[in-house]
Scaffold this active site. Structure first.
Site, PDB file in Angstrom:
ATOM      1  N   HIS A 134       0.813  -1.215   0.000  1.00 29.68           N
ATOM      2  CA  HIS A 134       0.000   0.000   0.000  1.00 29.68           C
ATOM      3  C   HIS A 134       0.850   1.270   0.000  1.00 29.68           C
ATOM      4  O   HIS A 134       0.315   2.377   0.009  1.00 29.68           O
ATOM      5  CB  HIS A 134      -0.923  -0.018   1.231  1.00 29.68           C
ATOM      6  CG  HIS A 134      -2.079   0.909   1.148  1.00 29.68           C
ATOM      7  ND1 HIS A 134      -2.257   1.955   2.024  1.00 29.68           N
ATOM      8  CD2 HIS A 134      -3.134   0.956   0.294  1.00 29.68           C
ATOM      9  CE1 HIS A 134      -3.363   2.611   1.730  1.00 29.68           C
ATOM     10  NE2 HIS A 134      -3.914   2.022   0.679  1.00 29.68           N
ATOM     11  N   LYS A 136       3.260   4.413  -1.156  1.00 28.69           N
ATOM     12  CA  LYS A 136       3.392   5.283  -2.323  1.00 28.69           C
ATOM     13  C   LYS A 136       4.679   6.069  -2.155  1.00 28.69           C
ATOM     14  O   LYS A 136       4.725   7.080  -1.453  1.00 28.69           O
ATOM     15  CB  LYS A 136       2.215   6.255  -2.457  1.00 28.69           C
ATOM     16  CG  LYS A 136       0.871   5.586  -2.752  1.00 28.69           C
ATOM     17  CD  LYS A 136       0.120   5.239  -1.508  1.00 28.69           C
ATOM     18  CE  LYS A 136      -1.278   4.709  -1.817  1.00 28.69           C
ATOM     19  NZ  LYS A 136      -1.954   4.167  -0.634  1.00 28.69           N
ATOM     20  N   ASP A 141      17.192   9.528  -8.307  1.00 23.67           N
ATOM     21  CA  ASP A 141      18.632   9.790  -8.216  1.00 23.67           C
ATOM     22  C   ASP A 141      19.129   9.894  -6.777  1.00 23.67           C
ATOM     23  O   ASP A 141      20.157  10.558  -6.520  1.00 23.67           O
ATOM     24  CB  ASP A 141      18.997  11.069  -8.979  1.00 23.67           C
ATOM     25  CG  ASP A 141      18.924  10.883 -10.493  1.00 23.67           C
ATOM     26  OD1 ASP A 141      18.927   9.719 -10.941  1.00 23.67           O
ATOM     27  OD2 ASP A 141      18.854  11.896 -11.216  1.00 23.67           O
ATOM     28  N   HIS A 313      -9.135  10.999   0.959  1.00 21.84           N
ATOM     29  CA  HIS A 313      -8.199   9.888   0.826  1.00 21.84           C
ATOM     30  C   HIS A 313      -6.916  10.140   1.621  1.00 21.84           C
ATOM     31  O   HIS A 313      -6.009   9.318   1.621  1.00 21.84           O
ATOM     32  CB  HIS A 313      -7.865   9.659  -0.657  1.00 21.84           C
ATOM     33  CG  HIS A 313      -7.212   8.349  -0.944  1.00 21.84           C
ATOM     34  ND1 HIS A 313      -5.871   8.219  -1.221  1.00 21.84           N
ATOM     35  CD2 HIS A 313      -7.722   7.095  -0.995  1.00 21.84           C
ATOM     36  CE1 HIS A 313      -5.578   6.945  -1.437  1.00 21.84           C
ATOM     37  NE2 HIS A 313      -6.684   6.239  -1.316  1.00 21.84           N
ATOM     38  N   LYS A 315      -4.016  10.769   4.581  1.00 18.00           N
ATOM     39  CA  LYS A 315      -3.525  10.057   5.768  1.00 18.00           C
ATOM     40  C   LYS A 315      -2.473  10.950   6.418  1.00 18.00           C
ATOM     41  O   LYS A 315      -1.260  10.690   6.341  1.00 18.00           O
ATOM     42  CB  LYS A 315      -2.897   8.715   5.400  1.00 18.00           C
ATOM     43  CG  LYS A 315      -3.800   7.776   4.565  1.00 18.00           C
ATOM     44  CD  LYS A 315      -3.498   7.880   3.111  1.00 18.00           C
ATOM     45  CE  LYS A 315      -4.163   6.800   2.259  1.00 18.00           C
ATOM     46  NZ  LYS A 315      -5.560   6.617   2.395  1.00 18.00           N
ATOM     47  N   ASP A 320       0.562  19.682  18.156  1.00 18.94           N
ATOM     48  CA  ASP A 320       1.183  20.919  18.628  1.00 18.94           C
ATOM     49  C   ASP A 320       1.664  21.745  17.436  1.00 18.94           C
ATOM     50  O   ASP A 320       0.981  21.771  16.409  1.00 18.94           O
ATOM     51  CB  ASP A 320       2.287  20.614  19.638  1.00 18.94           C
ATOM     52  CG  ASP A 320       1.735  19.977  20.917  1.00 18.94           C
ATOM     53  OD1 ASP A 320       0.547  20.200  21.212  1.00 18.94           O
ATOM     54  OD2 ASP A 320       2.469  19.253  21.599  1.00 18.94           O
TER      55      ASP A 320
END
Length: 420
Positions: A134, A136, A141, A313, A315, A320
């Site tokens: 899952h 991404k 380089d 979608h 996350k 603080d």
């Protein structure tokens, strides 16, 4: 002409990586840029790929054959043809509808395509539902890295329509890129050199950095071997230390009791706790599951917003004025107990303020706030049911690891076509 497409079906790290137990500490001196939605993300990542001179490492859950996927394919092919080493690690479930022609063009151009846990459909139904790749991540380089929740698909662009997703990623330049590069290289099964500074795994992987400087970044991840709870522990640790505010925006919210308790306890201490949940979900079950927990949190002062403009979608979270996290991990049983995930922790006041301003605008302009309902019996009943449902979801799918389709294997496959 045969096409070589590597099929990886394992939730264990490669042998050389496992021997060292990949564990990354805080890196200072980084520049982190927030990228909101595909409009900000795709131009940045595509620009970096077009400028690549040596290497592109890519991991994604979803790659579709749409305008974004075709642009990515063209960029990767062009890079490979000019001598850049390109490794694309795709998930067998999220990328299961890619055509043989699409994958053949990549492989024939020299792109090393890897498919995590591929499986043919049975009676038209997919069987590889659990333990997904899952993450991404893109590293170019070993100089610039991208990580977040955005897949390579057109539904992350506003012109996709009402179902376009609201999401976040970051671009990182600085010493932390070396950790992301090392991790992506190791997880792809490639040989990696031992790096200085390896340390034993800390007891609490989310512990705060010892320095108060800005630009600190730490890579954390979840696997099904040595790092099962690292992301969850990072959230718990940050919330336990919260003093003034905490904002969590998470698409699929159904955490276990320990994390729920820290959210509630922070609000009880007087911390301003806000949750941004899905109000227009792409998966209705996600909204229903999250709402089972609302009363438990609302009664202690947690403010809950539902984002209603389009599917959420994201996350991301902040605590603080200097702690933030961005990555691929939802706060549900799939992400916290089964999937392979990766987040970065960020200690940077400017970034924290930028993320806070973005989430505040989202809550103010595009969300509805849930009213507090003082019904003790109702919230206690929902919490009890939620607790049982969570643990069924968390542990029952893990039994699928016993099935042959999930036995760890690393196997290159030669085939004229690709059918997953």
């Amino acid at each position: 002409m045969n096409v070589a497409v590597e099929h990886i079906a394992t939730d264990q790290p490669p042998d050389d990586a496992k021997a060292r137990d990949l564990d990354y500490g805080w890196q200072s001196g980084n520049h982190v840029e927030l990228l909101e939605n595909g409009e900000a993300y795709f131009p940045k990542v595509f620009e970096a790929m077009r400028a690549a001179q040596r290497e592109i490492l890519l991991e994604t859950f979803i790659l579709f054959e749409d305008k974004v996927g075709f642009e990515l394919k063209g960029i990767l092919i062009e890079a490979a043809q000019r001598g850049v080493k390109v490794v694309a690690s795709l998930d067998g479930f999220g990328c299961g509808e890619l055509s043989a022609a699409f994958l053949r063009e990549l492989a024939q151009a020299g792109v090393a395509v890897q498919m995590f846990d591929p499986a043919s459909k049975v009676l038209g139904i997919r069987t590889n539902w659990f333990r997904r790749l899952h993450r991404k991540i893109v590293v170019v380089d070993a100089a610039v890295a991208f990580i977040g929740g955005i897949n390579f698909s057109a539904d992350h662009l506003g012109d996709f329509g009402p179902e376009a997703k609201q999401d976040y990623a970051v671009q990182i330049v600085g010493p932390a890129v070396a950790d992301l590069h090392h991790f992506a290289l190791a997880q792809s099964g490639r040989q990696v050199r031992a790096r200085r500074g390896w340390r034993r795994r800390p007891q609490r992987p989310g512990l705060s950095a010892t320095s108060n400087e800005d630009g600190l970044v730490r890579l954390i991840y979840r696997d099904n071997v040595q790092h099962r709870d690292d992301i969850e522990e990072a959230y718990i640790d940050a919330l336990s230390k919260a003093r003034t505010r905490a904002v969590i925006a998470n698409a699929y919210f159904f955490p276990g009791y320990r994390l729920l308790r820290e959210i509630r306890n922070a609000a009880r201490r007087g911390v301003q706790v806000q949750l941004i949940m899905q109000g227009q979900p792409d998966v209705l079950l996600a909204k229903l599951a999250a709402r089972m927990l609302y009363d438990y949190l609302l009664k202690d002062g947690v403010v809950i917003h539902e984002y209603c403009q389009r599917p959420l979608h994201g996350k991301v979270a902040l605590v603080d004025d200097d702690w933030s996290t961005v990555g691929s991990s939802n706060l549900d049983p799939l992400s916290l107990a089964l999937n392979l995930e990766a987040n970065v922790l960020i200690r940077d006041r400017a970034f924290n303020q930028q993320l806070y301003a973005s989430l505040e605008a989202l809550a103010r302009d595009h969300c509805q706030t849930m009213p507090e309902k003082r019904k003790p019996r109702l919230w206690l009943w929902r919490l009890t049911v939620g607790f049982l449902v969570f643990h069924v979801m968390r542990h029952f799918p893990a039994l699928t690891g016993w099935l042959p389709a999930h036995k760890p294997r690393l196997k290159p496959i030669e085939s004229p076509a690709h059918d997953v």
